[in-house]
Design an enzyme around this catalytic site. Sequence first.
Site, short mmCIF file in Angstrom:
data_model
loop_
_atom_site.label_atom_id
_atom_site.label_comp_id
_atom_site.label_asym_id
_atom_site.label_seq_id
_atom_site.Cartn_x
_atom_site.Cartn_y
_atom_site.Cartn_z
N ASP A 1 0.61 9.77 -4.71
CA ASP A 1 -0.78 10.14 -4.52
C ASP A 1 -1.53 8.86 -4.22
OD1 ASP A 1 -2.85 12.06 -4.38
OD2 ASP A 1 -3.58 11.46 -6.34
N LYS B 1 5.37 16.44 3.28
CA LYS B 1 5.67 16.97 4.61
C LYS B 1 5.33 15.92 5.67
CE LYS B 1 4.97 21.87 3.57
NZ LYS B 1 4.17 23.08 3.86
N LYS C 1 0.30 -3.29 9.27
CA LYS C 1 -0.15 -2.44 8.16
C LYS C 1 1.00 -2.16 7.19
CE LYS C 1 -2.20 2.04 7.03
NZ LYS C 1 -2.73 3.32 7.53
N TYR D 1 -9.69 6.10 5.63
CA TYR D 1 -10.73 5.08 5.51
C TYR D 1 -10.36 3.77 6.20
CZ TYR D 1 -12.60 8.26 1.97
OH TYR D 1 -13.12 9.35 1.32
N ASP D 2 -9.26 3.74 6.93
CA ASP D 2 -8.82 2.51 7.59
C ASP D 2 -9.91 1.85 8.44
OD1 ASP D 2 -6.39 2.86 6.40
OD2 ASP D 2 -5.28 3.32 8.24
N LYS E 1 6.20 9.17 5.90
CA LYS E 1 6.61 8.83 4.54
C LYS E 1 8.12 9.06 4.35
CE LYS E 1 2.29 9.99 2.14
NZ LYS E 1 1.73 10.84 1.06
#
Length: 199
Positions: free
Chosen positions: A71, A10, A177, A156-157, A14
């Site tokens: 994932d 969702k 990125k 965690y960036d 992506k």
Amino acid sequence: MSTSLFVATKNEGKVKEFTAFFQERGIEVKSLLDLEEDIDVLEDGDTFEDNAIKKAETIGKKIGQIVISDDSGLEVDALDGRPGVYSARYAGQEKNDAANNAKLLKELEGISDNNRTAQFVCVIAVYIPGQETRTIRGTCKGIIATAPRGNSGFGYDPVFYLPHLKKTMAELSREEKNKLSHRANAMLLLQQQWDKWSL
């Protein structure tokens, strides 16, 4: 071969990434955002591969078409690969980026820079009806900083430091990125394999 496929997410970002790639091949991309029914897949696997495959196959068999799922998470060497598949909920059942980062930094207190190595991992699973489900693993290596830095990105960036750039992932522009992230690397590998797989 089908002229459409389904991305099991969702996340609009992506969907855009996959759409940009598959449009060049004349393939229409749809996602969970296009379904009236809410399909929820419990991601309870021991590995990123397990979770990606389960999601792709569960949805693929239900809707009867090609499904791509992914994932992803963080693996820290000094923590024997944790948080791994538990990355999103490392500090508790509710997703909380700040709490996850705080727990991670607490666990690494006193660990030297040389031993703070880590990698972001993204596994993409491709379900094609009648074929064995395939997976691709993309990674991005770095070290865990001693404190958060930067305001971009998510997860965690802010604590994932890239020595060759002297920046954390959260200090990069979106364009930067998207060229070096674990998902970008997985997408690149998918592009290299797709035409072989889809024959």
